[in-house]
Structures are given as C-alpha cells and as structure tokens.
Scaffold this motif. Structure first.
Motif, PDB file in Angstrom:
ATOM      1  N   LEU A 200       0.829  -1.201   0.000  1.00 45.57           N
ATOM      2  CA  LEU A 200       0.000   0.000   0.000  1.00 45.57           C
ATOM      3  C   LEU A 200       0.862   1.250   0.000  1.00 45.57           C
ATOM      4  CD1 LEU A 200      -2.766   1.334   0.186  1.00 45.57           C
ATOM      5  CD2 LEU A 200      -2.630   1.117   2.681  1.00 45.57           C
ATOM      6  N   ARG A 201       1.913   1.258   0.785  1.00 41.82           N
ATOM      7  CA  ARG A 201       2.799   2.432   0.822  1.00 41.82           C
ATOM      8  C   ARG A 201       3.482   2.621  -0.531  1.00 41.82           C
ATOM      9  NH1 ARG A 201       8.279   3.185   4.548  1.00 41.82           N
ATOM     10  NH2 ARG A 201       9.059   5.021   3.427  1.00 41.82           N
ATOM     11  N   ILE A 202       3.904   1.526  -1.138  1.00 43.82           N
ATOM     12  CA  ILE A 202       4.562   1.617  -2.454  1.00 43.82           C
ATOM     13  C   ILE A 202       3.615   2.248  -3.469  1.00 43.82           C
ATOM     14  CG2 ILE A 202       5.418   0.250  -4.385  1.00 43.82           C
ATOM     15  CD1 ILE A 202       6.576  -1.696  -2.338  1.00 43.82           C
ATOM     16  N   TYR A 203       2.365   1.796  -3.478  1.00 44.00           N
ATOM     17  CA  TYR A 203       1.403   2.316  -4.449  1.00 44.00           C
ATOM     18  C   TYR A 203       1.135   3.795  -4.207  1.00 44.00           C
ATOM     19  CZ  TYR A 203       0.570  -2.681  -5.138  1.00 44.00           C
ATOM     20  OH  TYR A 203       0.730  -4.011  -5.364  1.00 44.00           O
ATOM     21  N   ARG A 204       0.938   4.166  -2.939  1.00 46.45           N
ATOM     22  CA  ARG A 204       0.610   5.565  -2.629  1.00 46.45           C
ATOM     23  C   ARG A 204       1.775   6.499  -2.939  1.00 46.45           C
ATOM     24  NH1 ARG A 204      -2.853   5.375   3.067  1.00 46.45           N
ATOM     25  NH2 ARG A 204      -4.826   4.706   2.135  1.00 46.45           N
ATOM     26  N   GLU A 205       2.975   6.101  -2.572  1.00 45.05           N
ATOM     27  CA  GLU A 205       4.129   6.951  -2.837  1.00 45.05           C
ATOM     28  C   GLU A 205       4.369   7.106  -4.336  1.00 45.05           C
ATOM     29  OE1 GLU A 205       6.788   6.087   1.198  1.00 45.05           O
ATOM     30  OE2 GLU A 205       7.291   5.082  -0.696  1.00 45.05           O
ATOM     31  N   SER A 206       4.210   6.018  -5.079  1.00 46.23           N
ATOM     32  CA  SER A 206       4.415   6.083  -6.530  1.00 46.23           C
ATOM     33  C   SER A 206       3.388   6.990  -7.193  1.00 46.23           C
ATOM     34  CB  SER A 206       4.345   4.681  -7.138  1.00 46.23           C
ATOM     35  OG  SER A 206       5.372   3.863  -6.631  1.00 46.23           O
ATOM     36  N   GLU A 207       2.144   6.900  -6.728  1.00 47.95           N
ATOM     37  CA  GLU A 207       1.097   7.748  -7.297  1.00 47.95           C
ATOM     38  C   GLU A 207       1.331   9.220  -6.968  1.00 47.95           C
ATOM     39  OE1 GLU A 207      -2.621   4.567  -7.313  1.00 47.95           O
ATOM     40  OE2 GLU A 207      -2.390   5.984  -5.667  1.00 47.95           O
ATOM     41  N   LEU A 208       1.815   9.502  -5.769  1.00 52.20           N
ATOM     42  CA  LEU A 208       2.096  10.890  -5.403  1.00 52.20           C
ATOM     43  C   LEU A 208       3.207  11.482  -6.268  1.00 52.20           C
ATOM     44  CD1 LEU A 208       1.895  10.702  -1.498  1.00 52.20           C
ATOM     45  CD2 LEU A 208       0.381  11.981  -3.021  1.00 52.20           C
ATOM     46  N   LEU A 209       4.111  10.639  -6.722  1.00 48.91           N
ATOM     47  CA  LEU A 209       5.212  11.092  -7.574  1.00 48.91           C
ATOM     48  C   LEU A 209       4.870  10.999  -9.064  1.00 48.91           C
ATOM     49  CD1 LEU A 209       8.238   9.476  -5.697  1.00 48.91           C
ATOM     50  CD2 LEU A 209       7.543  11.876  -5.680  1.00 48.91           C
ATOM     51  N   GLY A 210       3.668  10.513  -9.372  1.00 49.60           N
ATOM     52  CA  GLY A 210       3.273  10.387 -10.773  1.00 49.60           C
ATOM     53  C   GLY A 210       3.926   9.223 -11.485  1.00 49.60           C
ATOM     54  N   GLY A 211       4.421   8.246 -10.738  1.00 44.48           N
ATOM     55  CA  GLY A 211       5.123   7.114 -11.336  1.00 44.48           C
ATOM     56  C   GLY A 211       4.183   6.026 -11.822  1.00 44.48           C
ATOM     57  N   GLN A 212       4.693   5.191 -12.705  1.00 44.22           N
ATOM     58  CA  GLN A 212       3.952   4.039 -13.223  1.00 44.22           C
ATOM     59  C   GLN A 212       4.813   2.791 -13.028  1.00 44.22           C
ATOM     60  OE1 GLN A 212       3.004   4.911 -17.303  1.00 44.22           O
ATOM     61  NE2 GLN A 212       1.725   6.671 -16.797  1.00 44.22           N
ATOM     62  N   LEU A 213       4.265   1.780 -12.393  1.00 42.24           N
ATOM     63  CA  LEU A 213       4.985   0.547 -12.083  1.00 42.24           C
ATOM     64  C   LEU A 213       4.479  -0.575 -12.976  1.00 42.24           C
ATOM     65  CD1 LEU A 213       4.848   0.777  -8.169  1.00 42.24           C
ATOM     66  CD2 LEU A 213       6.559   1.749  -9.726  1.00 42.24           C
ATOM     67  N   THR A 214       5.391  -1.333 -13.558  1.00 44.50           N
ATOM     68  CA  THR A 214       5.007  -2.409 -14.478  1.00 44.50           C
ATOM     69  C   THR A 214       5.866  -3.643 -14.225  1.00 44.50           C
ATOM     70  OG1 THR A 214       6.562  -1.621 -16.167  1.00 44.50           O
ATOM     71  CG2 THR A 214       4.299  -0.797 -16.289  1.00 44.50           C
ATOM     72  N   ALA A 215       5.314  -4.775 -14.583  1.00 42.13           N
ATOM     73  CA  ALA A 215       6.051  -6.037 -14.552  1.00 42.13           C
ATOM     74  C   ALA A 215       5.515  -6.913 -15.671  1.00 42.13           C
ATOM     75  CB  ALA A 215       5.901  -6.733 -13.200  1.00 42.13           C
ATOM     76  N   SER A 216       6.403  -7.505 -16.446  1.00 43.55           N
ATOM     77  CA  SER A 216       5.998  -8.361 -17.558  1.00 43.55           C
ATOM     78  C   SER A 216       7.100  -9.376 -17.809  1.00 43.55           C
ATOM     79  CB  SER A 216       5.742  -7.526 -18.820  1.00 43.55           C
ATOM     80  OG  SER A 216       6.925  -6.839 -19.192  1.00 43.55           O
ATOM     81  N   HIS A 217       6.804 -10.343 -18.665  1.00 43.91           N
ATOM     82  CA  HIS A 217       7.820 -11.343 -18.969  1.00 43.91           C
ATOM     83  C   HIS A 217       7.720 -11.778 -20.418  1.00 43.91           C
ATOM     84  CE1 HIS A 217       4.397 -14.091 -18.297  1.00 43.91           C
ATOM     85  NE2 HIS A 217       5.066 -14.936 -19.070  1.00 43.91           N
TER      86      HIS A 217
END
Length: 563
Positions: A200-217
C-alpha cells in the motif's frame, strides 16, 4: 530541417521590424538556419552560400574605414542584407518591397539582390553533403552506454527528456523456470510487501510522484520497471532494489492476490486461440526451454507446482548479479551508476541456496499438434529461424516479404500473404521472425473462420514455393529489405522494446544488441538468398500448430509440408 528550402515563416512586418531591430533578427535568422542545416545534413551552413553571393555585391556599397576591412567593420550590414535575401524566399520578393530601406550610403537594386539571394538559396537547397546520415548512423547516435556498478551491469540512454524509465531485466523468462508458473508468480510478486515498505505504501508513494509501475515477462526475460519524472530517479532506483533484494514472499499475499490473478489470467487465455496456437508451436518446435508456455493456461496444472516457497526459491536463483541488467532510458549514465551502487549493493553475486538456472542449448525438433477449441480457429506454420544476433538475416527479410501487416492505410500491402488475406474474407495473416538468444522461429500465423484459415494455409505454402522458384519481383525484394530494416530500427527507438533488447543482450551476451549493425546485414539479402532459404525450409521439417475446428482445418501433409 533547412529553413531556407522550406519557406520559413513570414518575417515581421515593417512595424515589427522597426520595433525589434534589424540586427537582432538578422543574427537570429542566420544562426537558426546554420544550426538547422548542420543538424539535418551535416553539411556547410546554408547561410554560407548567401554570404558568398552577397559579399561581392555589398563590398561596393559599405563604407570603408581607414586601416580596417569594410566587411569586417560592417558585418551587421551584411547580416541585414542576408535577412532581406532570405525574406525573398517566401513569396518571390513581394515582401521585400514592403520592408524599410536600410540607411546605406548606396543601395544596390532590389531586383539584383532578390535574384542573387534566390539563386544562392537554390544552390544551397540542391547541395547535399558527400556523406549523409543513414539508418545505422541515426541509430548509433541513440545507442545505450554501458558501465559496471559494484559488479552489476548497467546500461543507459539519455534522451534529454523530462521522464525516465528504469527497469530490471532478469534472466527469468519461462525458458528458465524449473517448474510451471514460477515466472508468472515472480512477476506478480513485484511491488508487493518488502522488508521496508508495504504494498500500500509503495502504491501511494508512486502515485504521489506520478510514477507508473510495471512487470511483464517474455520467454527469456522478466522485466520489472518504473516510469517517472526524471528528478525522482533516486526514489525509484531504491524501490526497484527493494523488489530484488527485500520482497516478502508471504503466504497470504500468494493466496489472496497472486493465485487469484493467476486463475483470472488462465480463464482469459483459454479462449485466446492465437496465443494457444503460438505456444503450442513453440512446444512442438523446441519441446522444453523455449517450448514452455508463455502465458498461464488452465490446461497447465501450475497449482501443483506453484506456491510462495517455490517462487521465493526461484527469486533466489534469479536475482543475482550475473542474471540481471539495470537498464534506463532518459537517465544520465554517471548519475544512474551512482544510485545503483548505493541501493543495489545487497544484490548477491550468486544464489544463497546454491541453485542455478536451466541454461541448456536450444534444439529444434518440429512436428505437428492439433487441439480442438470452440473459441475460434488459428493455425501457426513455423520453420527454424534466426537468433537475436541475426545470424540468418534472410529470415527477417523473408518474414517481411511473406506477411507483415500493410504499412499504408487502405491498401493490402506488398507482402504475399496480405494480398492473399485481402482476397479471403475473415482471414488475418501475418509472418514474423521470432528471435531468441540462441534460436528462432519463422512463424506464419493465420486466424479467422475455419474455411478461411484453411485457404490461408494453402496460400502460405504456395507463396513459399513461389519464392523458392524465384518468381518474386526484384521490387518486392527491395521493399521487404527496407521493411525489415525499418522494423528492427524502430524497435530500437521505442522505449519499452529498446530496454528489453538492451537488457536481453546484456544478460545473454554481455552487451546490448547492436541493432544498427544488425540492420545493415539485411542489405546483403537478395532474391537468390531468399530463393535458397525458402527452398531449404520447404525441404526441411516444419512445425504446424492447429487450434479450432479440426474437421475443417487441414493437416500439414494436406498442404504440402513435411513434419
């Protein structure tokens, strides 16, 4: 872009001219034109031609000063005259007549000045440098810079934009997983709870910074990345380091999130007949390794092998210095290396449990597999292809010649299968060169109604036979070579695909793939090489995967293929 050649925007009116001053506008125009011409063609400044033409004319008009050169002392007059000459290019001198007359002691005839300025501009437009930047030169300018940070391989390409993408490319594709589903499990655990932060903290902090997190293979790599504003590089570098070294592979997260998502993906993929056919083709062609399913299907009993302990064990083998590359686009190499050295210092040099990845060399087998599926119809016809280093450049050109999608709207395209698909309602046909680190497939995929797919399969074999007989025009071969080069270089420019290409090259070969050099090998492909290659493919063992209405869809032998 050559501003003189393309009719640059209209110069200011007489009122604005007086307001801003002749000298400022003249110097700005000349400087902009010189920079634009040098950047676009690498040749001499376009203003040089105008100066050469106008200097002899102006030398008679400018007042001389004792002991000095007239042109040197009155350089701003030269620039003024050059600006007048440039103004003529927009509308054949009509605007020139509206401009105020410079206060020269003498004034050359405006018609003479107009004629000379236009002739100089035309000469400048027609002159081209001896050596122009080609495909390779353009791509080389955007190559990734590599460095080493505490034993970790780091690659970066600074595009000087406001955003950055940072990714960890790990040797953890489905090819290397010891048990079914582990790659998907490791992908889904990315950005979950770590030793320092909750999900939850990772998601909130990333959103506050305008970041986008992805994972794929892919079949060979797992990519865990983040896109963000350039100034936030330290935060996201630290976050990705936590994903690699401090992720908690907890039981409750596995059952509540990982397993639930896995079941949803299995249900969605079970009706994707195109993906099933392509996965089956890999299984028939390579058996294990590259033959492992790329996507989780309900037919694969991954629940027997997949749990949080097995995922954690796989992560221990994967997240080591030899198996990962840290790749960024939009970041300075020195800056990135500094943050990687600080945050990734806990990445181990080897697996703590002593495990190692399965890295057996790929072997091609070939054969046929037929699977009934009520969701639709798809057929893959494949042959041995080229690896990622383009050891067989004719394969990529052959794929372009056979069946790339049309590159021009409202046209069927030049490729053989696109023309066939245009004459067969309900058929989608495409050919591609699927390149991996040590193997590849030339895959032709047909999807649509069962009767249309059957007709498309027959047309595919006929197209290969036409190439093997040498009945393809030289013009089509030229188009295929150019198309193959464009596809390769375009992938090297796009952010996501370029990061994957660079990372794959590093973890498998120690350095990013040199796409510019690879694209140059396509120039050596001609009609004779394509003829020889197509003939060898037809005489060899093919791979045929059929999914859908098996009553209508043909066997390989029915369409003239050997399996």
């Amino acid at each position: 872009m050559n501003f003189f050649c393309h009719g640059w925007a209209k110069k200011p009116t007489a009122a604005r001219w007086a307001e801003r001053g002749r000298q400022q506008w003249s110097s700005n125009l000349i400087g902009a034109a010189e920079q634009a011409h040098q950047a676009s063609s690498g040749g001499l400044p376009v203003a040089g031609d105008l100066r050469i033409t106008l200097r002899p004319l102006l030398s008679k008009l400018l007042p001389s000063k004792p002991g000095s050169n007239a042109l040197r002392n009155n350089g701003h007059h030269v620039d003024e005259a050059l600006l007048f000459g440039a103004q003529l290019l927009s509308d054949d001198g009509s605007r020139f007549n509206q401009l105020p007359t410079p206060r020269y002691p003498k004034m050359i005839s405006r018609s003479v000045l107009a004629r000379n300025a236009q002739q100089a501009a035309r000469r400048s437009c027609s002159v081209r440098p001896a050596q122009q930047r080609g495909f390779a030169a353009a791509a080389s300018a955007g190559a990734f810079e590599t460095t080493d940070a505490n034993g970790l391989k780091v690659a970066s390409r600074d595009t000087h934009g406001p955003t950055t993408k940072l990714a960890i490319v790990a040797k953890a594709g489905t090819r290397y997983q010891p048990l079914p589903g582990l790659t998907v499990g490791l992908e889904e655990f990315a950005f979950k709870n770590t030793q320092k932060r909750s999900a939850l903290r990772i998601y909130r902090e990333s959103e506050l910074l305008g970041g986008q997190l992805t994972a794929s293979h892919t079949r060979e790599a797992l990519v865990v990345g983040a896109s963000f504003l350039k100034d936030d590089l330290p935060y996201f570098a630290e976050l990705l380091a936590e994903v690699v070294t401090q992720t908690k592979y907890t039981t409750h997260e596995f059952h509540e999130e990982i397993e639930r998502v896995l079941h949803l993906r299995q249900a969605a993929n079970s009706s994707n007949v195109a993906a099933i056919a392509l996965d089956n083709a890999h299984a028939v062609a390579f058996h294990t390794g590259l033959g492992a399913p790329l996507a989780p299907f309900s037919a694969v009993p991954s629940h027997k092998y997949l749990n949080e302990e097995h995922v954690a064990s796989y992560a221990d083998a994967v997240y080591t210095k030899p198996n990962i590359a840290i790749v960024a686009e939009g970041a300075n190499t020195e800056t990135l290396s500094r943050w990687v050295s600080q945050f990734f210092k806990d990445v181990p040099a080897s697996s703590q449990s002593g495990q190692s990845l399965q890295t057996e060399a790929t072997k091609y087998y070939g054969g046929e597999q037929r699977t009934a599926n009520p969701a639709g119809n798809s057929m893959v016809i494949a042959f041995p292809g080229s690896d990622a280093n383009a050891s067989k450049p004719e394969i990529a050109v052959l794929a372009s010649l056979l069946g790339n999608q049309p590159s021009i709207k409202w046209t069927p395209g030049f490729s053989l299968l696109s023309k066939a698909a245009a004459a067969t309602p309900g058929l989608s046909a495409s050919a591609s060169s699927l390149a991996y680190s040590d193997a590849g497939l030339l895959a032709i995929q047909l999807t649509g109604a069962a009767a249309s797919v059957r007709k498309g399969a027959q047309d595919t074999v006929q197209a290969l036979k036409a190439i093997a007989e040498g009945s393809i025009s030289k013009e089509d071969v030229t188009k295929a070579v150019a198309n193959a080069k464009f596809d390769a270089l375009d992938k090297a420019q796009l952010r996501d695909s370029s990061i994957l290409l660079a990372g794959n090259g590093i973890i498998n070969g120690g350095k990013p793939l040199d796409i510019a050099s690879i694209s140059q090998t396509f120039d050596a492909v001609n009609a004779d090489k394509l003829k020889t290659t197509a003939k060898a493919l037809l005489e060899g063992k093919a791979t045929v995967s059929t999914v859908g209405d098996l009553f209508v869809l043909p066997y390989a032998e029915e369409i003239g293929l050997r399996v």
